[in-house]
Structure formats: C-alpha cells, structure tokens
Write a protein that holds these residues in place. Sequence first.
Motif, PDB file in Angstrom:
ATOM      1  N   GLY A 176      42.150  66.488  10.707  1.00 44.01           N
ATOM      2  CA  GLY A 176      42.877  65.518   9.906  1.00 44.01           C
ATOM      3  C   GLY A 176      42.611  64.080  10.286  1.00 44.01           C
ATOM      4  N   ARG A 177      41.607  63.827  11.116  1.00 37.40           N
ATOM      5  CA  ARG A 177      41.318  62.471  11.591  1.00 37.40           C
ATOM      6  C   ARG A 177      40.039  61.931  10.959  1.00 37.40           C
ATOM      7  NH1 ARG A 177      44.295  61.087  15.941  1.00 37.40           N
ATOM      8  NH2 ARG A 177      45.368  62.771  17.065  1.00 37.40           N
ATOM      9  N   ILE A 178      40.053  60.656  10.632  1.00 34.30           N
ATOM     10  CA  ILE A 178      38.853  59.954  10.186  1.00 34.30           C
ATOM     11  C   ILE A 178      38.782  58.648  10.975  1.00 34.30           C
ATOM     12  CG2 ILE A 178      37.635  58.846   8.288  1.00 34.30           C
ATOM     13  CD1 ILE A 178      38.962  60.789   6.378  1.00 34.30           C
ATOM     14  N   TYR A 179      37.806  58.548  11.866  1.00 32.27           N
ATOM     15  CA  TYR A 179      37.656  57.334  12.667  1.00 32.27           C
ATOM     16  C   TYR A 179      36.786  56.284  11.976  1.00 32.27           C
ATOM     17  CZ  TYR A 179      39.762  59.694  16.687  1.00 32.27           C
ATOM     18  OH  TYR A 179      40.637  60.342  17.539  1.00 32.27           O
ATOM     19  N   LEU A 180      36.046  56.672  10.952  1.00 30.34           N
ATOM     20  CA  LEU A 180      35.257  55.685  10.215  1.00 30.34           C
ATOM     21  C   LEU A 180      36.212  54.709   9.538  1.00 30.34           C
ATOM     22  CD1 LEU A 180      32.788  58.195   8.535  1.00 30.34           C
ATOM     23  CD2 LEU A 180      32.397  56.851  10.620  1.00 30.34           C
ATOM     24  N   PRO A 181      35.996  53.398   9.690  1.00 31.63           N
ATOM     25  CA  PRO A 181      36.941  52.420   9.120  1.00 31.63           C
ATOM     26  C   PRO A 181      37.133  52.589   7.621  1.00 31.63           C
ATOM     27  CG  PRO A 181      35.463  51.361  10.693  1.00 31.63           C
ATOM     28  CD  PRO A 181      34.937  52.750  10.490  1.00 31.63           C
ATOM     29  N   GLN A 182      38.391  52.491   7.194  1.00 24.04           N
ATOM     30  CA  GLN A 182      38.729  52.725   5.796  1.00 24.04           C
ATOM     31  C   GLN A 182      38.050  51.726   4.859  1.00 24.04           C
ATOM     32  OE1 GLN A 182      41.301  55.335   4.608  1.00 24.04           O
ATOM     33  NE2 GLN A 182      40.092  55.991   6.372  1.00 24.04           N
ATOM     34  N   ASP A 183      37.956  50.462   5.274  1.00 26.25           N
ATOM     35  CA  ASP A 183      37.340  49.483   4.376  1.00 26.25           C
ATOM     36  C   ASP A 183      35.844  49.746   4.197  1.00 26.25           C
ATOM     37  OD1 ASP A 183      36.648  48.693   6.969  1.00 26.25           O
ATOM     38  OD2 ASP A 183      36.850  46.547   6.552  1.00 26.25           O
ATOM     39  N   GLU A 184      35.218  50.405   5.179  1.00 26.98           N
ATOM     40  CA  GLU A 184      33.799  50.725   5.047  1.00 26.98           C
ATOM     41  C   GLU A 184      33.598  51.927   4.127  1.00 26.98           C
ATOM     42  OE1 GLU A 184      32.289  50.946   9.048  1.00 26.98           O
ATOM     43  OE2 GLU A 184      32.864  48.871   9.470  1.00 26.98           O
ATOM     44  N   LEU A 185      34.546  52.863   4.129  1.00 26.46           N
ATOM     45  CA  LEU A 185      34.484  53.952   3.151  1.00 26.46           C
ATOM     46  C   LEU A 185      34.528  53.382   1.736  1.00 26.46           C
ATOM     47  CD1 LEU A 185      35.225  55.699   5.714  1.00 26.46           C
ATOM     48  CD2 LEU A 185      36.590  57.112   4.174  1.00 26.46           C
ATOM     49  N   VAL A 186      35.431  52.423   1.526  1.00 28.52           N
ATOM     50  CA  VAL A 186      35.549  51.807   0.206  1.00 28.52           C
ATOM     51  C   VAL A 186      34.264  51.069  -0.156  1.00 28.52           C
ATOM     52  CG1 VAL A 186      36.785  50.057  -1.136  1.00 28.52           C
ATOM     53  CG2 VAL A 186      38.062  51.629   0.352  1.00 28.52           C
ATOM     54  N   ARG A 187      33.726  50.326   0.803  1.00 36.21           N
ATOM     55  CA  ARG A 187      32.518  49.536   0.546  1.00 36.21           C
ATOM     56  C   ARG A 187      31.348  50.418   0.113  1.00 36.21           C
ATOM     57  NH1 ARG A 187      30.320  46.817   5.688  1.00 36.21           N
ATOM     58  NH2 ARG A 187      32.536  46.305   5.822  1.00 36.21           N
ATOM     59  N   TYR A 188      31.229  51.595   0.718  1.00 41.04           N
ATOM     60  CA  TYR A 188      30.102  52.475   0.407  1.00 41.04           C
ATOM     61  C   TYR A 188      30.448  53.524  -0.651  1.00 41.04           C
ATOM     62  CZ  TYR A 188      27.231  50.419   4.013  1.00 41.04           C
ATOM     63  OH  TYR A 188      26.471  49.533   4.745  1.00 41.04           O
ATOM     64  N   GLY A 189      31.662  53.478  -1.180  1.00 44.80           N
ATOM     65  CA  GLY A 189      32.034  54.401  -2.239  1.00 44.80           C
ATOM     66  C   GLY A 189      32.211  55.836  -1.782  1.00 44.80           C
TER      67      GLY A 189
END
Length: 281
Positions: A176-189
Amino acid sequence: MDAHQYCQERAAASGSSFYYSFVFLPPDTRRAITAFYALCRELDDVVDECHERQLAETKLDWWRAEIGRFAAGVPEHPATRALLDTPQGRNAPAALLLEIVDGMAMDLDYLRYPDFKSLNLYCYRVAGVVGEVAAAIFGGPRSEDDRDIRRYAHELGLAFQLTNIIRDVGEDARRGRIYLPQDELVRYGVAEADILNGRSTPEFQALMQFQFERASAHYDSALAALPASARRAQRPGLVMAAIYRTLLDEIRRDHFPVLRARVSLTPMRKLWLAGKTWLFP
C-alpha cells in the motif's frame, strides 16, 4: 549469544549488499560497522514487521530510550552493546541515531509523499544519516576533509535510498506504499492504480527513467565530493556504490521490471564487484 556474534548473524542473514562491503575490513572496523548495520536492521524491522501502529510506536520509543542508554554507556540490546564495545562505534552521535529512528517513524505516518522535497527528508533520515555515521566509522580521526566526507556520505546515502525505491516499487505497492513523489506521477501521467495493479505503461517507463537519472546524478555528486585523500578509508562505501549502481543499471537495462519482480545481483557478482573496487578504489 555474544553481542558481536548476534550482529554478525543478523548481517549475514539479511542477504543485503551492505554485507559485501564489510568483508575486507580490519576486524575492529568490521565489528563496528556490522554492529551499526544490525542496529539499523532492528529499527527497520520495527515498522516492516509490526502491523499494529501502537505496538510499532511503543517499540520505537523503546529504541529512543535505548539510544539514551547507549549514550550513557549502559545499553541493553546486543546491537547497541556491540556498537559500544568498538572504538569506532562508541562515538556514534546519539543525535544522529535518533534521526534514524525518526525516519523509521515516518513510515507510520506517510504512505505517500507529495513531492521530492518531502521525500528527501525521509531519505535523509533513513539513508543520509546512516551514510554519515558509517563514513565516520570508516574514516578514522577527524580531518580537514570532514565536511566533504559528510557531503559525500549524504549524497551516497540518498543515491542508495533512491535505488531502493526504484527496485522496490512493486513490493512497496503491495504493502500500500508509493514512495515515488505524487507530483511526478501527475507530471508523467502515471495513475496510482497502474502502480498498485502492476501495469507497466509507457508513462511508467518514462517516470522510472527520470528516477534513474536522478539517482545516477546523486552517485555522481557523491563521488565528486569525496576527497582523493579519503578514498582508501572510504572503500566500503565505494564498494556499496559499485554494487548498487550496477544494480540500478541492470534495472534500467531490463526496462524497469520492478512492478512484477525484484531485480538483484547474484552473491558471486557482488563479491566480484567488492573485490575489484577494494583493490582499485
């Protein structure tokens, strides 16, 4: 069981790449860094193995008190007793050890990180500080190069943690963990659902390439900061850098299969990299 034997068995059983950076050290230094590594494993396991928040908090509070006992010269746990028993280990600053505990405690509060700035604090506590303490154990007497060595240790610790995050994306997602920054997920779709469900999309591949480039830049910064005069003393860290950077390159070469599999190097390859780096730091 003797405290040093406990730490040795703890380190060997972990199967971690860190173990391979210890094998060529002089006995006193090896005992000190093995004790410190065992201590870090104990702290890391509190959050990983305790599924009830209250129990994890209680255990971390016990460790905060134990670090106080270590600073006072009366520790109870085998790892802290072994650390105190070594000339290099007994001077480990309690304030830095407490920072590591605080980093582990962040895993109780954060399943996501909004941006790299907030993730960086976590990485500093669980890896940068670890690097600083380890570099002090390896480095011997204080010198005019201390500031550069600390910068090297922090950069290298951050590079290691970013490599861990890349390697463990799928394993962390299953918790249930995601260490990748949330704003970078958004940036890369990249949708969270893709990560949680193990879908390796072209967008995910682009995101991971960005993570790879950032981790690589921190390896470069670390090695650039290390003074030439300190390279031999800091060989264990350079061994780790060789192993972890090779792992990072393997993950990229295999097109980031991290959602479905945990990429690792064989023990023989780790030992070969360790020996090569030790002889030619």
